[in-house]
Design a protein around this motif. Structure first.
Motif, PDB file in Angstrom:
ATOM      1  N   ASN A  14       1.110  -1.345  -0.077  1.00  0.00           N
ATOM      2  CA  ASN A  14      -0.304   0.279   0.103  1.00  0.00           C
ATOM      3  C   ASN A  14       1.178   1.172   0.255  1.00  0.00           C
ATOM      4  O   ASN A  14       1.541   1.699   1.511  1.00  0.00           O
ATOM      5  CB  ASN A  14      -0.918  -0.352   1.135  1.00  0.00           C
ATOM      6  N   PRO A  16       2.226   5.550  -1.694  1.00  0.00           N
ATOM      7  CA  PRO A  16       1.697   6.077  -2.612  1.00  0.00           C
ATOM      8  C   PRO A  16       3.251   5.785  -4.413  1.00  0.00           C
ATOM      9  O   PRO A  16       3.301   5.404  -4.580  1.00  0.00           O
ATOM     10  CB  PRO A  16       2.694   7.563  -2.143  1.00  0.00           C
ATOM     11  N   ARG A  17       2.119   7.041  -5.124  1.00  0.00           N
ATOM     12  CA  ARG A  17       2.251   6.444  -6.465  1.00  0.00           C
ATOM     13  C   ARG A  17       3.055   7.792  -7.714  1.00  0.00           C
ATOM     14  O   ARG A  17       2.275   8.441  -6.786  1.00  0.00           O
ATOM     15  CB  ARG A  17       1.332   5.036  -7.596  1.00  0.00           C
ATOM     16  N   MET A  22      -2.649   5.953  -4.291  1.00  0.00           N
ATOM     17  CA  MET A  22      -2.592   4.941  -3.297  1.00  0.00           C
ATOM     18  C   MET A  22      -2.603   3.837  -4.475  1.00  0.00           C
ATOM     19  O   MET A  22      -3.187   4.215  -5.402  1.00  0.00           O
ATOM     20  CB  MET A  22      -2.415   5.056  -2.238  1.00  0.00           C
ATOM     21  N   ASP A  24      -2.642  -0.251  -4.084  1.00  0.00           N
ATOM     22  CA  ASP A  24      -2.965  -0.963  -2.913  1.00  0.00           C
ATOM     23  C   ASP A  24      -3.084  -2.816  -3.018  1.00  0.00           C
ATOM     24  O   ASP A  24      -4.098  -2.798  -4.259  1.00  0.00           O
ATOM     25  CB  ASP A  24      -4.769  -0.801  -2.011  1.00  0.00           C
ATOM     26  N   LEU A  92       5.857   2.958  -7.728  1.00  0.00           N
ATOM     27  CA  LEU A  92       5.555   2.979  -6.298  1.00  0.00           C
ATOM     28  C   LEU A  92       6.912   3.622  -5.562  1.00  0.00           C
ATOM     29  O   LEU A  92       7.504   2.911  -5.409  1.00  0.00           O
ATOM     30  CB  LEU A  92       5.195   2.204  -6.090  1.00  0.00           C
TER      31      LEU A  92
END
Length: 155
Positions: A14, A16-17, A22, A24, A92
């Protein structure tokens, strides 16, 4: 170091991109997920690998898979890297290294006799049930994307 094997449940992701939001892993049930870990944005091997996955993005999608690149670089660095090479896969940011630890890719490396910690280039193929279907460790970039795609198609 975590020792994951084929058939094990994939550790949670999970993160941040680039571009915001986000990603997941728990939201990908029924899909195949390719997670490739790489040392650093905008270095020769990492750039070749990211471009390779981008060039084959449509083929991965056709085979029912999403592809994510993971490194400890910040989201801002990922965005610059993505823009510079027109990358077409989500990158990510695992800045605190938790996911890298969970997947056992945060390892001691040795360059010119100097030991340091870094990300081992590795790729995990996760099946639609969230289990690890295949693992590639100490990846050499040439031919790797094609090998992963072949495995995705065979799954």
């Amino acid at each position: 170091m975590t020792n994951l094997n084929v058939g094990d449940p994939a550790p949670a992701i999970n993160l941040p991109r680039d571009g915001g939001g986000m990603v997941d892993l728990s939201e990908t049930k029924g899909m195949k997920v390719v997670v490739y870990f790489y040392p650093k944005d905008d270095t020769p091997g990492c750039t070749k690998e990211a471009i390779g996955f981008t060039e084959q993005a449509a083929a991965f999608a056709e085979a029912g898979a999403v592809v994510w690149g993971v490194s400890k670089d910040s989201v801002a660095k990922h965005e610059k890297f993505r823009a510079k090479y027109e990358l077409g896969i989500p990158l990510l940011s695992d800045e605190d290294g938790t996911v890298c630890e969970d997947y056992g890719v945060w390892v001691e490396k040795n360059m010119y006799g100097k030991k340091y910690m870094g990300i081992e280039r590795a790729t995990y193929l996760i099946d639609g049930d969230g289990k690890i279907a295949q693992i590639w460790r100490k990846v050499k970039v040439p031919g790797h994307v094609d090998a992963v795609l072949e495995s995705v198609r065979a799954l």
